[in-house]
Design a protein around this motif. Structure first.
Motif, PDB file in Angstrom:
ATOM      1  N   ASP A  89       0.818  -1.214   0.000  1.00  0.00           N
ATOM      2  CA  ASP A  89       0.000   0.000   0.000  1.00  0.00           C
ATOM      3  C   ASP A  89       0.847   1.257   0.000  1.00  0.00           C
ATOM      4  OD1 ASP A  89      -2.491  -1.269  -0.071  1.00  0.00           O
ATOM      5  OD2 ASP A  89      -2.448  -1.610   2.090  1.00  0.00           O
ATOM      6  N   THR A  90       2.171   1.108  -0.121  1.00  0.00           N
ATOM      7  CA  THR A  90       3.058   2.255   0.002  1.00  0.00           C
ATOM      8  C   THR A  90       3.769   2.615  -1.285  1.00  0.00           C
ATOM      9  OG1 THR A  90       3.442   1.605   2.295  1.00  0.00           O
ATOM     10  CG2 THR A  90       4.958   3.205   1.374  1.00  0.00           C
ATOM     11  N   TYR A  91       4.186   1.639  -2.069  1.00  0.00           N
ATOM     12  CA  TYR A  91       5.027   1.891  -3.236  1.00  0.00           C
ATOM     13  C   TYR A  91       4.338   1.484  -4.522  1.00  0.00           C
ATOM     14  CZ  TYR A  91       8.440   2.322   0.431  1.00  0.00           C
ATOM     15  OH  TYR A  91       9.096   2.709   1.560  1.00  0.00           O
ATOM     16  N   GLN A  92       4.836   2.038  -5.615  1.00  0.00           N
ATOM     17  CA  GLN A  92       4.298   1.728  -6.930  1.00  0.00           C
ATOM     18  C   GLN A  92       5.448   1.564  -7.912  1.00  0.00           C
ATOM     19  OE1 GLN A  92       0.771   3.844  -8.324  1.00  0.00           O
ATOM     20  NE2 GLN A  92       1.933   4.430 -10.129  1.00  0.00           N
ATOM     21  N   ILE A  93       5.301   0.619  -8.815  1.00  0.00           N
ATOM     22  CA  ILE A  93       6.231   0.471  -9.928  1.00  0.00           C
ATOM     23  C   ILE A  93       5.499   0.899 -11.188  1.00  0.00           C
ATOM     24  CG2 ILE A  93       7.462  -1.168 -11.398  1.00  0.00           C
ATOM     25  CD1 ILE A  93       8.095  -2.774  -8.909  1.00  0.00           C
ATOM     26  N   GLU A  94       6.140   1.729 -11.995  1.00  0.00           N
ATOM     27  CA  GLU A  94       5.626   2.104 -13.311  1.00  0.00           C
ATOM     28  C   GLU A  94       6.451   1.348 -14.338  1.00  0.00           C
ATOM     29  OE1 GLU A  94       4.294   6.685 -12.338  1.00  0.00           O
ATOM     30  OE2 GLU A  94       6.102   6.341 -13.510  1.00  0.00           O
ATOM     31  N   LEU A  95       5.791   0.524 -15.107  1.00  0.00           N
ATOM     32  CA  LEU A  95       6.466  -0.249 -16.137  1.00  0.00           C
ATOM     33  C   LEU A  95       6.164   0.393 -17.485  1.00  0.00           C
ATOM     34  CD1 LEU A  95       8.136  -2.847 -16.590  1.00  0.00           C
ATOM     35  CD2 LEU A  95       5.958  -4.023 -16.970  1.00  0.00           C
ATOM     36  N   PHE A  96       7.206   0.773 -18.213  1.00  0.00           N
ATOM     37  CA  PHE A  96       7.063   1.458 -19.495  1.00  0.00           C
ATOM     38  C   PHE A  96       7.605   0.606 -20.626  1.00  0.00           C
ATOM     39  CE2 PHE A  96       7.181   4.965 -16.531  1.00  0.00           C
ATOM     40  CZ  PHE A  96       6.293   5.883 -17.055  1.00  0.00           C
ATOM     41  N   SER A  97       7.029   0.801 -21.802  1.00  0.00           N
ATOM     42  CA  SER A  97       7.595   0.261 -23.035  1.00  0.00           C
ATOM     43  C   SER A  97       7.815   1.437 -23.975  1.00  0.00           C
ATOM     44  CB  SER A  97       6.635  -0.735 -23.684  1.00  0.00           C
ATOM     45  OG  SER A  97       5.488  -0.068 -24.175  1.00  0.00           O
ATOM     46  N   PHE A  98       8.910   1.404 -24.692  1.00  0.00           N
ATOM     47  CA  PHE A  98       9.189   2.399 -25.726  1.00  0.00           C
ATOM     48  C   PHE A  98       9.763   1.658 -26.920  1.00  0.00           C
ATOM     49  CE2 PHE A  98       9.571   5.040 -21.882  1.00  0.00           C
ATOM     50  CZ  PHE A  98       8.699   6.059 -22.210  1.00  0.00           C
ATOM     51  N   PRO A  99       9.442   2.084 -28.127  1.00  0.00           N
ATOM     52  CA  PRO A  99      10.025   1.407 -29.288  1.00  0.00           C
ATOM     53  C   PRO A  99      11.529   1.675 -29.368  1.00  0.00           C
ATOM     54  CG  PRO A  99       8.648   3.267 -29.977  1.00  0.00           C
ATOM     55  CD  PRO A  99       8.526   3.148 -28.490  1.00  0.00           C
ATOM     56  N   ASN A 100      12.299   0.615 -29.456  1.00  0.00           N
ATOM     57  CA  ASN A 100      13.754   0.706 -29.624  1.00  0.00           C
ATOM     58  C   ASN A 100      14.439   1.615 -28.613  1.00  0.00           C
ATOM     59  OD1 ASN A 100      13.576  -0.941 -32.004  1.00  0.00           O
ATOM     60  ND2 ASN A 100      12.784   0.874 -33.049  1.00  0.00           N
ATOM     61  N   PRO A 101      14.288   1.365 -27.314  1.00  0.00           N
ATOM     62  CA  PRO A 101      14.952   2.231 -26.333  1.00  0.00           C
ATOM     63  C   PRO A 101      16.466   2.088 -26.431  1.00  0.00           C
ATOM     64  CG  PRO A 101      14.088   0.293 -25.252  1.00  0.00           C
ATOM     65  CD  PRO A 101      13.607   0.242 -26.677  1.00  0.00           C
ATOM     66  N   PRO A 102      17.181   3.210 -26.384  1.00  0.00           N
ATOM     67  CA  PRO A 102      18.644   3.123 -26.445  1.00  0.00           C
ATOM     68  C   PRO A 102      19.207   2.551 -25.155  1.00  0.00           C
ATOM     69  CG  PRO A 102      17.940   5.367 -26.033  1.00  0.00           C
ATOM     70  CD  PRO A 102      16.700   4.570 -26.268  1.00  0.00           C
ATOM     71  N   LYS A 103      20.362   1.939 -25.268  1.00  0.00           N
ATOM     72  CA  LYS A 103      21.075   1.518 -24.067  1.00  0.00           C
ATOM     73  C   LYS A 103      21.503   2.793 -23.363  1.00  0.00           C
ATOM     74  CE  LYS A 103      20.875  -2.781 -25.288  1.00  0.00           C
ATOM     75  NZ  LYS A 103      19.648  -3.444 -24.945  1.00  0.00           N
ATOM     76  N   ARG A 104      21.695   2.737 -22.093  1.00  0.00           N
ATOM     77  CA  ARG A 104      22.061   3.963 -21.416  1.00  0.00           C
ATOM     78  C   ARG A 104      22.899   3.700 -20.207  1.00  0.00           C
ATOM     79  NH1 ARG A 104      18.012   6.359 -17.113  1.00  0.00           N
ATOM     80  NH2 ARG A 104      17.536   4.372 -16.280  1.00  0.00           N
ATOM     81  N   PRO A 105      23.554   4.703 -19.753  1.00  0.00           N
ATOM     82  CA  PRO A 105      23.191   5.111 -18.424  1.00  0.00           C
ATOM     83  C   PRO A 105      22.621   6.506 -18.289  1.00  0.00           C
ATOM     84  CG  PRO A 105      25.543   5.077 -18.628  1.00  0.00           C
ATOM     85  CD  PRO A 105      24.964   4.725 -19.965  1.00  0.00           C
ATOM     86  N   THR A 106      22.496   7.312 -19.313  1.00  0.00           N
ATOM     87  CA  THR A 106      22.084   8.690 -19.058  1.00  0.00           C
ATOM     88  C   THR A 106      20.716   9.086 -19.589  1.00  0.00           C
ATOM     89  OG1 THR A 106      23.239   9.430 -21.022  1.00  0.00           O
ATOM     90  CG2 THR A 106      24.455   9.532 -18.972  1.00  0.00           C
ATOM     91  N   ASN A 107      20.249   8.477 -20.654  1.00  0.00           N
ATOM     92  CA  ASN A 107      18.996   8.896 -21.267  1.00  0.00           C
ATOM     93  C   ASN A 107      17.802   8.343 -20.486  1.00  0.00           C
ATOM     94  OD1 ASN A 107      16.721   9.165 -22.917  1.00  0.00           O
ATOM     95  ND2 ASN A 107      17.931   8.986 -24.782  1.00  0.00           N
TER      96      ASN A 107
END
Length: 128
Positions: free
Chosen positions: A51-69
């Motif tokens: 009842d405290t936390y939430q996860i948002e799961l996203f999909s994007f077409p062709n997401p770039p590898k990162r650590p910054t974007n």
């Protein structure tokens, strides 16, 4: 600034259906809301973690590898809830931290903004 709690964790996945199945059927998180954003060709799945936390799961077409974007595969950002976002932003700016402009979530009408940690991990302030 008075950070109250972690508000949510957002994760960008490479295969939406596989990740949705994992988080809901394997881990047992309850679906709160699921939205397809046509303009971004992206799903957003809100999952209840207790009842405290939430996860948002996203999909994007062709997401770039990162650590910054922040639209890349993996952990999207870590969000902190604050009572007054303007005050929190001013405090960060006074400490020399670059902060994006405050935006308003079109689904919740809540104010939010992003700023990086020292390694570039996107952190979010989300107004209570």
């Amino acid at each position: 600034m008075n950070i109250n709690k972690i508000h949510h964790v957002a994760i960008i996945c490479s295969d939406y259906e596989v990740s949705k199945d994992f988080y809901t059927n394997i881990l047992g998180f309850e679906i709160v809301a699921e939205v397809y954003r046509e303009e971004r060709r992206s799903y957003k799945l809100d999952l209840k973690v207790n009842d405290t936390y939430q996860i948002e799961l996203f999909s994007f077409p062709n997401p770039p590898k990162r650590p910054t974007n922040p639209e890349a595969l993996g952990l999207r950002h870590l969000a902190f809830e604050v009572d007054n976002i303007q005050s929190a932003v001013e405090e960060l700016l006074e400490k020399g931290i670059e902060v994006e402009d405050i935006r308003v979530d079109p689904f919740t009408d809540k104010k939010f903004t992003f700023f990086p940690d020292p390694d570039g991990l996107p952190l979010e302030l989300y107004e209570k």
